[in-house]
Write a protein that holds these residues in place. Structure first.
Motif, PDB file in Angstrom:
ATOM      1  N   ARG A   1      77.159  -9.679  34.812  1.00  0.00           N
ATOM      2  CA  ARG A   1      78.709 -10.072  35.513  1.00  0.00           C
ATOM      3  C   ARG A   1      80.024  -9.767  35.288  1.00  0.00           C
ATOM      4  NH1 ARG A   1      77.295 -14.486  32.614  1.00  0.00           N
ATOM      5  NH2 ARG A   1      75.402 -15.310  33.772  1.00  0.00           N
ATOM      6  N   VAL A   2      81.027  -9.659  36.406  1.00  0.00           N
ATOM      7  CA  VAL A   2      82.161  -8.729  36.515  1.00  0.00           C
ATOM      8  C   VAL A   2      82.576 -10.347  35.636  1.00  0.00           C
ATOM      9  CG1 VAL A   2      82.447  -8.991  38.023  1.00  0.00           C
ATOM     10  CG2 VAL A   2      83.825  -7.334  37.063  1.00  0.00           C
TER      11      VAL A   2
ATOM     12  N   HIS B   1      77.845  -7.619  42.511  1.00  0.00           N
ATOM     13  CA  HIS B   1      76.688  -8.383  43.126  1.00  0.00           C
ATOM     14  C   HIS B   1      77.161  -9.761  43.164  1.00  0.00           C
ATOM     15  CE1 HIS B   1      73.204  -9.530  45.452  1.00  0.00           C
ATOM     16  NE2 HIS B   1      72.800  -9.892  44.303  1.00  0.00           N
ATOM     17  N   SER B   2      77.190  -9.980  42.067  1.00  0.00           N
ATOM     18  CA  SER B   2      77.480 -11.518  40.941  1.00  0.00           C
ATOM     19  C   SER B   2      78.116 -12.535  41.871  1.00  0.00           C
ATOM     20  CB  SER B   2      76.945 -12.340  40.105  1.00  0.00           C
ATOM     21  OG  SER B   2      77.367 -13.728  40.269  1.00  0.00           O
ATOM     22  N   LEU B   3      79.572 -11.234  41.739  1.00  0.00           N
ATOM     23  CA  LEU B   3      81.129 -11.689  42.242  1.00  0.00           C
ATOM     24  C   LEU B   3      81.139 -11.536  44.278  1.00  0.00           C
ATOM     25  CD1 LEU B   3      83.911 -11.706  42.174  1.00  0.00           C
ATOM     26  CD2 LEU B   3      84.453  -9.459  42.159  1.00  0.00           C
ATOM     27  N   ILE B   4      80.352 -10.371  44.506  1.00  0.00           N
ATOM     28  CA  ILE B   4      80.105 -10.038  46.003  1.00  0.00           C
ATOM     29  C   ILE B   4      79.530 -11.218  46.761  1.00  0.00           C
ATOM     30  CG2 ILE B   4      79.564  -8.719  48.217  1.00  0.00           C
ATOM     31  CD1 ILE B   4      80.097  -6.116  46.345  1.00  0.00           C
ATOM     32  N   ARG B   5      78.945 -12.048  45.922  1.00  0.00           N
ATOM     33  CA  ARG B   5      77.956 -12.634  46.533  1.00  0.00           C
ATOM     34  C   ARG B   5      78.517 -14.291  46.602  1.00  0.00           C
ATOM     35  NH1 ARG B   5      72.289 -14.596  43.291  1.00  0.00           N
ATOM     36  NH2 ARG B   5      73.821 -14.586  42.049  1.00  0.00           N
ATOM     37  N   HIS B   6      79.328 -14.136  45.727  1.00  0.00           N
ATOM     38  CA  HIS B   6      80.332 -15.639  45.803  1.00  0.00           C
ATOM     39  C   HIS B   6      81.297 -15.706  46.706  1.00  0.00           C
ATOM     40  CE1 HIS B   6      82.515 -18.616  43.510  1.00  0.00           C
ATOM     41  NE2 HIS B   6      83.775 -18.176  43.760  1.00  0.00           N
TER      42      HIS B   6
ATOM     43  N   GLU C   1      93.839 -12.820  60.842  1.00  0.00           N
ATOM     44  CA  GLU C   1      93.410 -13.255  58.970  1.00  0.00           C
ATOM     45  C   GLU C   1      92.653 -12.412  58.782  1.00  0.00           C
ATOM     46  OE1 GLU C   1      93.750 -18.249  58.902  1.00  0.00           O
ATOM     47  OE2 GLU C   1      91.849 -17.564  59.080  1.00  0.00           O
ATOM     48  N   SER C   2      91.782 -11.758  57.399  1.00  0.00           N
ATOM     49  CA  SER C   2      91.336 -11.218  56.698  1.00  0.00           C
ATOM     50  C   SER C   2      90.999 -11.407  55.327  1.00  0.00           C
ATOM     51  CB  SER C   2      91.275  -9.286  57.304  1.00  0.00           C
ATOM     52  OG  SER C   2      92.890  -9.343  56.392  1.00  0.00           O
ATOM     53  N   PHE C   3      89.624 -10.927  55.077  1.00  0.00           N
ATOM     54  CA  PHE C   3      89.213 -11.238  54.310  1.00  0.00           C
ATOM     55  C   PHE C   3      88.829  -9.761  53.512  1.00  0.00           C
ATOM     56  CE2 PHE C   3      87.245 -12.270  50.272  1.00  0.00           C
ATOM     57  CZ  PHE C   3      87.813 -12.738  49.634  1.00  0.00           C
ATOM     58  N   ASP C   4      88.595  -8.788  53.234  1.00  0.00           N
ATOM     59  CA  ASP C   4      88.084  -8.327  52.430  1.00  0.00           C
ATOM     60  C   ASP C   4      87.469  -7.711  51.198  1.00  0.00           C
ATOM     61  OD1 ASP C   4      87.715  -5.752  55.480  1.00  0.00           O
ATOM     62  OD2 ASP C   4      90.344  -6.741  55.102  1.00  0.00           O
ATOM     63  N   ILE C   5      86.203  -7.050  51.429  1.00  0.00           N
ATOM     64  CA  ILE C   5      85.707  -6.621  49.490  1.00  0.00           C
ATOM     65  C   ILE C   5      85.884  -5.278  50.101  1.00  0.00           C
ATOM     66  CG2 ILE C   5      84.397  -7.331  48.406  1.00  0.00           C
ATOM     67  CD1 ILE C   5      83.185  -9.976  49.356  1.00  0.00           C
ATOM     68  N   LEU C   6      86.521  -4.696  48.536  1.00  0.00           N
ATOM     69  CA  LEU C   6      86.570  -2.717  48.633  1.00  0.00           C
ATOM     70  C   LEU C   6      85.320  -2.494  47.136  1.00  0.00           C
ATOM     71  CD1 LEU C   6      90.153  -3.476  50.014  1.00  0.00           C
ATOM     72  CD2 LEU C   6      88.176  -2.453  51.137  1.00  0.00           C
TER      73      LEU C   6
ATOM     74  N   VAL D   1      89.477  -7.355  47.766  1.00  0.00           N
ATOM     75  CA  VAL D   1      89.313  -8.236  46.523  1.00  0.00           C
ATOM     76  C   VAL D   1      89.031  -6.541  46.156  1.00  0.00           C
ATOM     77  CG1 VAL D   1      88.288  -9.120  44.964  1.00  0.00           C
ATOM     78  CG2 VAL D   1      88.445 -10.196  46.896  1.00  0.00           C
ATOM     79  N   ALA D   2      89.581  -6.201  45.690  1.00  0.00           N
ATOM     80  CA  ALA D   2      88.569  -4.726  44.913  1.00  0.00           C
ATOM     81  C   ALA D   2      87.427  -5.052  43.635  1.00  0.00           C
ATOM     82  CB  ALA D   2      90.021  -3.080  44.418  1.00  0.00           C
ATOM     83  N   THR D   3      86.299  -3.843  44.033  1.00  0.00           N
ATOM     84  CA  THR D   3      85.637  -4.366  43.374  1.00  0.00           C
ATOM     85  C   THR D   3      84.488  -3.079  42.762  1.00  0.00           C
ATOM     86  OG1 THR D   3      83.697  -4.824  44.364  1.00  0.00           O
ATOM     87  CG2 THR D   3      84.380  -6.494  44.160  1.00  0.00           C
ATOM     88  N   GLN D   4      84.248  -3.095  41.245  1.00  0.00           N
ATOM     89  CA  GLN D   4      83.199  -1.889  40.211  1.00  0.00           C
ATOM     90  C   GLN D   4      81.650  -2.631  39.848  1.00  0.00           C
ATOM     91  OE1 GLN D   4      85.097   2.006  40.614  1.00  0.00           O
ATOM     92  NE2 GLN D   4      84.753   1.605  38.354  1.00  0.00           N
TER      93      GLN D   4
END
Length: 419
Positions: A34-35, A72-77, A91-96, A65-68
């Motif tokens: 996990r990150v 997976h664990s972070l995105i699932r959370h 409102e908006s919440f984007d996973i990038l 939220v920018a991920t790399q």
């Protein structure tokens, strides 16, 4: 809690952009799967929940939220715990995740590039301001106050800064400031950090929090992307450039940190090493912890997993005892001794076991008669019957990840090698 100005909140015209792509390699095996922002903290949260909760509590309703790295664990959370933002309420919440948006061969090359590659998404929401946040620190802060300072000072960039003892600032990016808190130079991990004009024995260390007007930031990102040799990083490229060619102003954390009546001092922790991670969690078990997680005026939002209540029982053979410990939902402790320990969701501790200063992550199971002291037990680990950790330093170092201060990280793969 600091007092906000009476004017209309700037936070509603702001996007929070959280950088959550770095592994956090100093946490060693704890980030193998996990990150760092997805690492568990405080019995039920993840590290990233603190930056996200600060944004939400500050009034910000557009978050990205920018991920790399191993996301997976972070995105699932994030999908489970932060899916309540509604577009019909603006409102908006984007996973990038890094997704080759600029080039078929490029991942995010640096923190600035992680924003640059998503300029079109940012522009689609048209925020007036943007707050760049690191997703891997533990603190409570009202970003509205930082936004207010940014606007009132007419800054090109406002940098969130910690006041730290000058001789302890050698591991930080340090801001040299004038009498008005304008940044006159930025020094990365200096051997002789500059003191503050009003407190020569203290230095201002960067928190990795930056406020920009959106249009100005996007112009700077495009300029930086066109420069040969740039590492595409805020701390290495964007901020030093603006210190020299623009107006960069420091924002002191003490002016916007959020404290309840139970918190004596401004609280900020980088839990980026096993020692720091263990210490910050164990600190929560004290009656007067440095961080108040029970402050309902500034809640730490997270994925509220549906669990049965925690249960303390005694069996016929063992007398249990629990002192200065935290148990999350779904935990069962049966005839065991817990002292200054913290159990995450669904942990099980069987009769005769003895835990002292133990951080036990979700779903771990401690078998009969195990004795664990100063340990971090990873998620889902099954501690075998009678295992002893924390009493023989040499043996511990042979079997597990042991720090110089004696903290042991136990993972399932380490235990499997013992068989």
């Amino acid at each position: 809690m600091p007092t906000r100005p009476a004017s209309a909140p700037l936070a509603r015209r702001t996007m929070a952009y959280v950088l959550a792509g770095g592994r956090g390699s100093r946490l060693l095996e704890l980030t193998d799967k996990r990150v760092k922002p997805a690492v568990y903290f405080g019995a039920k949260s993840r590290i990233i929940d603190f930056a996200l909760s600060n944004a939400l509590n500050s009034g910000i309703r557009h978050i990205a939220v920018a991920t790399q790295y191993k996301a997976h664990s972070l995105i699932r959370h994030l999908q489970r715990g932060w899916n309540f933002f509604r577009s019909e309420r603006n409102e908006s919440f984007d996973i990038l995740p890094a997704s080759q948006r600029v080039s078929e061969t490029m991942w995010y090359e640096g923190t600035a590039d992680a924003v640059y590659q998503n300029i079109d998404i940012i522009e689609s929401y048209a925020p007036e301001y943007i707050v760049i946040l690191a997703g891997d620190h533990i603190y409570k802060m009202d970003y509205e106050l930082m936004l207010q300072q940014h606007v009132s000072r007419g800054a090109d960039v406002t940098v969130g800064c910690l006041e730290v003892p000058r001789l302890e600032a050698t591991g930080f990016g340090v801001m040299a400031i004038d009498e008005t808190d304008r940044i006159v130079s930025f020094l990365e991990k200096p051997k002789n950090p500059p003191g503050m004009p009003d407190e020569p024995d203290m230095a201002l260390a960067s928190m990795g929090i930056y406020v920009f007007s959106t249009r100005f930031l996007l112009d700077q990102l495009r300029r930086d992307a066109a420069e040969l040799g740039s590492s595409r990083d805020f701390g290495k490229d964007i901020i030093p450039y603006l210190v020299k060619h623009g107006k960069a102003v420091a924002h002191r954390f003490t002016t916007s940190c959020v404290r309840s009546s139970a918190e004596a001092e401004a609280y900020w922790r980088d839990v980026g090493t096993l020692d720091a991670y263990w210490a910050a969690n164990i600190d929560l078990t004290q009656a007067a912890s440095g961080l108040d997680l029970y402050d309902t005026d500034w809640p730490i939002w997270t994925y509220a997993e549906i669990t049965p209540p925690a249960k303390l029982t005694r069996d016929g053979s063992s007398q249990g005892e629990t002192i200065d410990s935290i148990l999350s939902g779904g935990c069962i402790v049966s005839g065991a001794v817990l002292r200054r320990s913290l159990l995450f969701t669904g942990a099980r501790v069987h009769s005769g076991a003895h835990l002292e200063e133990a951080v036990v992550l979700p779903g771990a199971e401690i078998a009969h008669s195990a004795r664990l002291s100063k340990v971090i037990v990873d998620r889902g680990v099954s501690i075998p019957q009678g295992l002893v950790v924390g009493e023989d330093p040499d043996l511990d170092a042979q079997r597990f990840r042991r720090t110089d201060s004696g903290i042991c990280l136990i993972t399932q793969s380490m235990l499997d090698r013992l068989e």
